[in-house]
Write an enzyme that holds these catalytic residues in place. Structure first.
Site, PDB file in Angstrom:
ATOM      1  N   ASP A  71      79.489 132.864 134.458  1.00 41.50           N
ATOM      2  CA  ASP A  71      78.769 133.312 135.646  1.00 41.50           C
ATOM      3  C   ASP A  71      79.602 134.356 136.390  1.00 41.50           C
ATOM      4  O   ASP A  71      80.018 135.339 135.802  1.00 41.50           O
ATOM      5  CB  ASP A  71      78.424 132.083 136.507  1.00 41.50           C
ATOM      6  N   HIS A 110      71.848 127.148 132.249  1.00 43.45           N
ATOM      7  CA  HIS A 110      72.874 128.060 132.753  1.00 43.45           C
ATOM      8  C   HIS A 110      74.285 127.489 132.707  1.00 43.45           C
ATOM      9  O   HIS A 110      75.248 128.215 132.459  1.00 43.45           O
ATOM     10  CB  HIS A 110      72.530 128.436 134.200  1.00 43.45           C
TER      11      HIS A 110
END
Length: 299
Positions: free
Chosen positions: A111, A278
Site C-alpha cells: 500500500d 487488499h
C-alpha cells in the site's frame, strides 16, 4: 506500546532529514541478508506479525513505522506537503538502514509503503537489490487513469486530500466508525487480531497521527506527482528485479493492470494476482511467505 514480534528487538532511531531529525520506530530480528518491510495506510509495522518471525529465519528483518505512523515522528507539515512526500519518507528509511549497518537491502512495501518503496528505489538505486510491492500500481498511473469505478471504491484518495481540517475533523469525530468503514469494506475486520486492531485505531484516534496520514495523501496528489512526472520526462526507470502481487478480489485488480503498469517504470517486472483482497500480509500470510522467499532468495 506497539506490538513486538517474537525474537525481535524494538528500536527507536533518530535519523537526519532535510526538514529536521526524525525518529523512526522499528523492529529488528533474524540474520542473513537485510530485508526492509514497509506498511501501508492506516496501519503500522504490525501488519507483518504473521510473516516477520518466519522471514527472520532467512533474513535480517527490519519492520519500521513510516514517518507519521505508529511510533515514528509525526512532524508538522510544510505548506507544499513535502514533509510527507514519498521522497522524504524514503530518505528516512535509507538513513535507518544505514544506521543499522545495511547499505544495501531487499525491500518490500504494501500500500503506501509500496509507494515509499517505489520512490526509495528510484532515488537510491544503489541501496535496493530487489523490490516487491503489494496491491498497488504506480501512483501517477492510478491518478491519471481514474475512472468512476475507481473513484467510488477509493473515494478516500479524494477525501483525505481536502484542505486541513476538513478530513481531520470529520474522521476525528468518530475514528472507530471511520476505521471500520475503511478497512472493513476491503476484507472485513475479522482478519485483524484485537491487538493489531487496537494499534491501528490508536493511530487514527491520535490527532497528530490523523493529520500526518492526511498529509501523506495530500503529498501523493501534489509533490509526489511532480517527482513521478520528472522521472518520466527524464526517462528514469527501475533497473532492479521488481515483483508485484495484487489481490484478485481487490479494486486494483478491477481497475488497473499492475503488471503492465509497473513495466512502464521498471525493466525487470514479474508478478500475479493472488486469492485475497487488499490486505495481503494479513489475509494470505503463508502464500506471501512463499512468494517472498522464492523472489528474494533466488539468484
Amino acid at each position: 506500546m506497539s506490538i513486538c514480534f517474537p525474537g525481535f528487538e524494538q528500536k527507536r532511531v533518530v535519523v537526519p532529514s532535510s526538514d529536521g531529525p526524525i525518529e523512526i520506530a522499528c523492529l529488528v530480528g533474524g540474520s542473513g541478508p537485510a530485508l526492509l518491510l514497509l506498511h501501508g495506510f492506516p496501519q503500522t509495522k504490525a501488519i507483518w506479525h504473521q510473516v516477520a518471525p518466519a522471514l527472520a529465519k532467512h533474513f535480517t528483518v527490519v519492520a519500521s513505522d513510516l514517518r507519521g505512523y505508529g511510533q515514528s515522528s509525526k512532524p508538522d507539515s510544510a505548506q507544499d506537503h513535502s514533509t510527507y512526500s514519498k521522497r522524504f519518507m524514503a530518505a528516512d528509511q535509507v538513513a535507518l538502514m544505514k544506521h543499522l549497518g545495511h547499505d544495501q537491502f531487499f525491500l518490500l512495501g504494501h500500500d503506501r509503503g509500496g509507494r515509499v518503496s517505489h520512490r526509495l528505489a528510484m532515488d537510491h538505486p544503489e541501496c535496493v537489490n530487489k523490490l516487491m510491492v503489494l496491491d498497488i500500481s504506480p501512483t501517477l498511473t492510478m491518478y491519471e487513469n481514474t475512472t468512476m469505478e475507481f473513484a467510488r471504491g477509493y473515494w478516500h484518495w479524494f477525501f483525505l486530500i481536502q484542505p486541513n481540517p476538513v478530513p481531520e475533523t470529520l474522521i476525528g469525530a468518530h475514528p472507530e466508525f471511520w476505521l471500520k468503514n475503511h478497512m472493513g469494506r476491503h476484507a472485513g475486520t475479522g482478519i485483524f487480531s484485537p491487538e493489531r486492531w487496537a494499534e491501528y485505531l490508536a493511530g487514527v484516534a491520535d490527532p497528530l497521527g490523523l493529520r500526518a496520514m492526511c498529509e501523506d495523501y495530500r503529498a501523493a496528489a501534489t509533490v509526489d506527482l511532480l517527482h513521478d512526472r520528472l522521472d518520466r520526462q527524464e526517462g528514469k526507470t527501475l533497473n532492479i528485479p521488481l515483483h508485484v502481487l495484487w489481490g484478485q478480489h481487490g479494486l486494483v485488480n478491477q481497475c488497473f493492470k499492475p503488471l503492465e503498469d509497473w513495466k512502464l517504470v521498471a525493466s525487470h517486472v514479474t508478478g500475479k494476482a493472488v486469492p485475497c483482497g487488499h490486505y495481503i500480509p494479513e489475509e494470505i500470510p503463508e502464500m506471501l511467505l512463499a512468494e517472498i522467499k522464492e523472489f528474494f532468495c533466488q539468484s
